[in-house]
Design a protein around this motif. Structure first.
Motif, PDB file in Angstrom:
ATOM      1  N   GLN A  31       3.407  -3.486   2.533  1.00  0.00           N
ATOM      2  CA  GLN A  31       2.089  -4.112   2.626  1.00  0.00           C
ATOM      3  C   GLN A  31       1.453  -3.714   3.952  1.00  0.00           C
ATOM      4  O   GLN A  31       1.321  -4.535   4.865  1.00  0.00           O
ATOM      5  CB  GLN A  31       2.225  -5.636   2.531  1.00  0.00           C
ATOM      6  CG  GLN A  31       2.834  -6.095   1.226  1.00  0.00           C
ATOM      7  CD  GLN A  31       3.197  -7.583   1.260  1.00  0.00           C
ATOM      8  OE1 GLN A  31       3.001  -8.277   2.245  1.00  0.00           O
ATOM      9  NE2 GLN A  31       3.741  -8.065   0.149  1.00  0.00           N
ATOM     10  N   PRO A  32       1.091  -2.449   4.076  1.00  0.00           N
ATOM     11  CA  PRO A  32       0.559  -1.984   5.372  1.00  0.00           C
ATOM     12  C   PRO A  32      -0.765  -2.661   5.689  1.00  0.00           C
ATOM     13  O   PRO A  32      -1.546  -2.950   4.791  1.00  0.00           O
ATOM     14  CB  PRO A  32       0.369  -0.479   5.147  1.00  0.00           C
ATOM     15  CG  PRO A  32       0.250  -0.324   3.678  1.00  0.00           C
ATOM     16  CD  PRO A  32       1.102  -1.400   3.072  1.00  0.00           C
ATOM     17  N   PRO A  33      -0.987  -2.923   6.978  1.00  0.00           N
ATOM     18  CA  PRO A  33      -2.217  -3.615   7.383  1.00  0.00           C
ATOM     19  C   PRO A  33      -3.437  -2.705   7.371  1.00  0.00           C
ATOM     20  O   PRO A  33      -4.528  -3.142   7.699  1.00  0.00           O
ATOM     21  CB  PRO A  33      -1.885  -4.098   8.803  1.00  0.00           C
ATOM     22  CG  PRO A  33      -0.874  -3.122   9.289  1.00  0.00           C
ATOM     23  CD  PRO A  33      -0.091  -2.664   8.087  1.00  0.00           C
ATOM     24  N   PHE A  34      -3.254  -1.445   7.040  1.00  0.00           N
ATOM     25  CA  PHE A  34      -4.390  -0.515   6.959  1.00  0.00           C
ATOM     26  C   PHE A  34      -4.085   0.450   5.821  1.00  0.00           C
ATOM     27  O   PHE A  34      -2.912   0.625   5.446  1.00  0.00           O
ATOM     28  CB  PHE A  34      -4.575   0.262   8.277  1.00  0.00           C
ATOM     29  CG  PHE A  34      -3.289   0.752   8.866  1.00  0.00           C
ATOM     30  CD1 PHE A  34      -2.671   1.900   8.392  1.00  0.00           C
ATOM     31  CD2 PHE A  34      -2.653   0.036   9.878  1.00  0.00           C
ATOM     32  CE1 PHE A  34      -1.463   2.340   8.931  1.00  0.00           C
ATOM     33  CE2 PHE A  34      -1.456   0.472  10.416  1.00  0.00           C
ATOM     34  CZ  PHE A  34      -0.857   1.630   9.922  1.00  0.00           C
ATOM     35  N   PRO A  35      -5.087   1.082   5.226  1.00  0.00           N
ATOM     36  CA  PRO A  35      -4.829   1.954   4.060  1.00  0.00           C
ATOM     37  C   PRO A  35      -4.077   3.221   4.454  1.00  0.00           C
ATOM     38  O   PRO A  35      -4.498   3.959   5.339  1.00  0.00           O
ATOM     39  CB  PRO A  35      -6.248   2.271   3.556  1.00  0.00           C
ATOM     40  CG  PRO A  35      -7.148   2.010   4.705  1.00  0.00           C
ATOM     41  CD  PRO A  35      -6.506   0.942   5.537  1.00  0.00           C
TER      42      PRO A  35
END
Ligand SMILES: [Zn+2]
Ligand SMILES: [Zn+2]
Length: 126
Positions: free
Chosen positions: A115-119
């Motif tokens: 669930q990365p905080p950025f794409p």
């Protein structure tokens, strides 16, 4: 260096085996793991309870539920699980036990990657 045995030498004559009920999944957990290591978290869901004051030492009267939020690697290549108290936000780190749920450990470890905080697509053009 990392020995904290000196504090409790007087009451250590008998390794008191007691149990606690997991605050999250309800499992009855022995406070001493199979290999004799004292455990403070549930082997099934890895949740713990805030019963020790890790800053001041001694008992804590918080008793909040402590959720596993991360897995860290200790200097000695030992795995630690990082708990955060859902009530007072205190962070603790605990050694994992041999019978801890490895699926949950892995899931906790890869969560920032899953669930990365950025794409991550933005790396495609590099
Ligand atoms: Zn549990
Ligand atoms: Zn707490």
């Amino acid at each position: 260096m990392s020995s904290n045995k000196s504090r409790s030498s007087a009451s250590n004559n008998a390794l008191k085996i007691s149990t606690f009920t997991c605050t999250w999944c309800g499992l009855t957990v022995s406070t001493v793991a199979r290999d004799g290591v004292r455990r403070n978290h549930c082997p099934s869901c890895l949740h713990s309870q805030h019963v020790l004051d890790h800053v001041e030492g001694g008992a804590s009267d918080c008793h909040g539920r402590m959720a596993p939020i991360a897995v860290a690697m200790h200097r000695t290549d030992e795995w630690m699980v990082i708990h955060r108290c859902m009530r007072c936000d205190e962070l603790t780190s605990n050694h994992i036990c041999a019978d801890d749920n490895q699926l949950i450990l892995m899931r906790t470890a890869v969560r920032p990657l899953a669930q990365p905080p950025f794409p991550l697509e933005s790396f495609g053009g590099l």
